[in-house]
Design a protein around this motif. Structure first.
Motif, PDB file in Angstrom:
ATOM      1  N   ARG A 159      18.452  -8.316 -31.321  1.00  0.00           N
ATOM      2  CA  ARG A 159      20.475  -8.526 -31.789  1.00  0.00           C
ATOM      3  C   ARG A 159      20.851  -8.355 -32.390  1.00  0.00           C
ATOM      4  O   ARG A 159      22.544  -8.204 -33.134  1.00  0.00           O
ATOM      5  CB  ARG A 159      20.815  -9.110 -30.266  1.00  0.00           C
ATOM      6  CG  ARG A 159      20.218  -8.814 -28.807  1.00  0.00           C
ATOM      7  CD  ARG A 159      21.185  -9.376 -27.946  1.00  0.00           C
ATOM      8  NE  ARG A 159      21.385 -10.960 -27.640  1.00  0.00           N
ATOM      9  CZ  ARG A 159      20.487 -11.535 -27.307  1.00  0.00           C
ATOM     10  NH1 ARG A 159      19.529 -10.956 -25.985  1.00  0.00           N
ATOM     11  NH2 ARG A 159      20.274 -13.028 -27.176  1.00  0.00           N
ATOM     12  N   GLN A 160      20.650  -8.551 -33.067  1.00  0.00           N
ATOM     13  CA  GLN A 160      21.560  -9.095 -35.091  1.00  0.00           C
ATOM     14  C   GLN A 160      21.133  -8.123 -35.552  1.00  0.00           C
ATOM     15  O   GLN A 160      20.177  -6.997 -35.893  1.00  0.00           O
ATOM     16  CB  GLN A 160      20.427 -10.559 -35.479  1.00  0.00           C
ATOM     17  CG  GLN A 160      20.793 -11.895 -34.606  1.00  0.00           C
ATOM     18  CD  GLN A 160      21.479 -11.929 -33.715  1.00  0.00           C
ATOM     19  OE1 GLN A 160      22.583 -12.127 -34.334  1.00  0.00           O
ATOM     20  NE2 GLN A 160      22.162 -12.475 -33.128  1.00  0.00           N
ATOM     21  N   GLU A 161      22.818  -7.714 -35.709  1.00  0.00           N
ATOM     22  CA  GLU A 161      22.107  -6.807 -37.194  1.00  0.00           C
ATOM     23  C   GLU A 161      21.693  -6.995 -38.927  1.00  0.00           C
ATOM     24  O   GLU A 161      22.686  -7.565 -39.535  1.00  0.00           O
ATOM     25  CB  GLU A 161      24.062  -6.410 -37.683  1.00  0.00           C
ATOM     26  CG  GLU A 161      24.604  -5.240 -36.001  1.00  0.00           C
ATOM     27  CD  GLU A 161      25.991  -5.104 -36.732  1.00  0.00           C
ATOM     28  OE1 GLU A 161      26.249  -5.043 -37.112  1.00  0.00           O
ATOM     29  OE2 GLU A 161      26.655  -4.091 -35.204  1.00  0.00           O
ATOM     30  N   THR A 217      18.709  -4.864 -43.635  1.00  0.00           N
ATOM     31  CA  THR A 217      17.508  -3.795 -43.740  1.00  0.00           C
ATOM     32  C   THR A 217      17.320  -3.654 -45.336  1.00  0.00           C
ATOM     33  O   THR A 217      18.487  -3.180 -46.081  1.00  0.00           O
ATOM     34  CB  THR A 217      17.358  -2.824 -43.507  1.00  0.00           C
ATOM     35  OG1 THR A 217      18.008  -1.650 -43.370  1.00  0.00           O
ATOM     36  CG2 THR A 217      16.726  -3.203 -41.421  1.00  0.00           C
ATOM     37  N   PRO A 264      13.752  -5.442 -42.250  1.00  0.00           N
ATOM     38  CA  PRO A 264      14.871  -6.066 -42.802  1.00  0.00           C
ATOM     39  C   PRO A 264      14.170  -6.996 -43.748  1.00  0.00           C
ATOM     40  O   PRO A 264      13.010  -7.613 -43.422  1.00  0.00           O
ATOM     41  CB  PRO A 264      14.875  -7.136 -41.098  1.00  0.00           C
ATOM     42  CG  PRO A 264      13.613  -5.780 -40.200  1.00  0.00           C
ATOM     43  CD  PRO A 264      13.003  -5.569 -41.216  1.00  0.00           C
TER      44      PRO A 264
END
Length: 303
Positions: free
Chosen positions: A173-175, A178, A209
């Motif tokens: 769920r984390q942004e 990348t 990421p």
């Protein structure tokens, strides 16, 4: 036509790398490396673009050599590439080399995030993946009972089991920032020239990421390199590596908060496989390295 005939290699030419076909040869008086590359032909153009991008930014790396007027060569069902042979020294784990490696990874992560369309996907972490994690842990507990049941081993695998039970859902769920990454940053893929690292293998590159790629470097930087220590970085070596990395990357708060969970995910995804895939004929150094991974203390390593 096979690879030996295509590149005019002697049939008894041996691979210089144990884990994949990599041949050293001479083309037009130049020492070269001939190796198998990505299977997906549509990704090779992106790989070349990325190689040119990081090279253009001043990163010391390799670019493919045109052979028969082509940079990549489809032979049967495989794709092959020719690279220049880079002369230099092996990694010896001195302070300058460790710091230089960290700085190189930071420069790579800072260079671009726009070339690759393929790479890391959360869809790979499904129920089947977690079943495999549980099975791998059972095998390790039997193959390495002393290490597994040690204080550090128990802490590590309990933490992995706890994260797996939550399906690492907080990470998905984390942004997380990348980057276009080598996805395989380790000592055996570097050659040192006066302690400055040259990246000699980019064929696994994709969009990832960046703390996944950083975690992978922490855990497996010393794998498969006979001149490297038979263990992961010490916490002090990690701080040295990280200080080089942070010269080019400022970690976000989300990355800092997600670090320990990501480190456990990378362990579950990449390290469990490496432990269980160890061959009997591996060197004693590699066996010691794998054994050391079973007692890895994640909490000693921060960002």
């Amino acid at each position: 036509m096979d690879v030996f005939e295509y590149f005019d290699l002697k049939k008894d030419t041996k691979s210089i790398y144990k884990y994949a076909p990599v041949y050293k040869s001479i083309i037009d008086t130049e020492e070269v490396i001939i190796k198998r590359t990505k299977e997906q032909t549509d990704r090779l153009a992106n790989l070349l673009t990325w190689q040119q991008t990081i090279k253009g930014s001043g990163i010391e790396t390799i670019l493919p050599i045109a052979f028969k007027k082509k940079f990549y060569h489809s032979i049967g069902t495989e794709n092959w590439v020719v690279y220049p042979f880079i002369k230099g020294n092996k990694y010896q784990a001195n302070e300058e080399q460790i710091h230089g490696a960290g700085e190189l990874l930071g420069r790579i992560h800072a260079t671009s995030d726009s070339v690759f369309e393929h790479g890391f996907s959360w869809e790979n972490y499904d129920g089947e993946f977690y079943d495999e994690v549980a099975e791998d842990i059972q095998i390790i507990s039997k193959c390495y009972p002393t290490e597994f049941n040690s204080h550090e081993g128990q802490k590590l695998f309990r933490a992995i089991a706890l994260e797996a039970s939550k399906r690492f859902s907080n990470l998905a769920r984390q942004e997380l920032p990348t980057s276009d990454c080598t996805w395989d940053f380790k000592a055996s893929n570097l050659v040192y020239q006066t302690n400055k690292p040259v990246l000699i293998d980019t064929d696994n590159a994709g969009k990832v990421p960046r703390i996944f790629d950083l975690s992978l470097a922490l855990l497996l930087f010393h794998t498969c390199e006979d001149s490297a220590p038979n263990r992961v970085f010490t916490p002090e070596e990690w701080e040295l590596f990280l200080s080089g990395y942070k010269k080019h990357i400022q970690m976000t708060e989300i990355e800092k908060e997600s670090w320990q969970s990501m480190l456990l995910l990378v362990y579950a995804d990449e390290v469990l496989w490496a432990i269980n895939d160890l061959d009997e004929d591996e060197s004693d150094r590699q066996k010691d390295f794998i054994r050391n991974l079973v007692t890895f203390n994640a909490h000693q390593y921060t960002i």
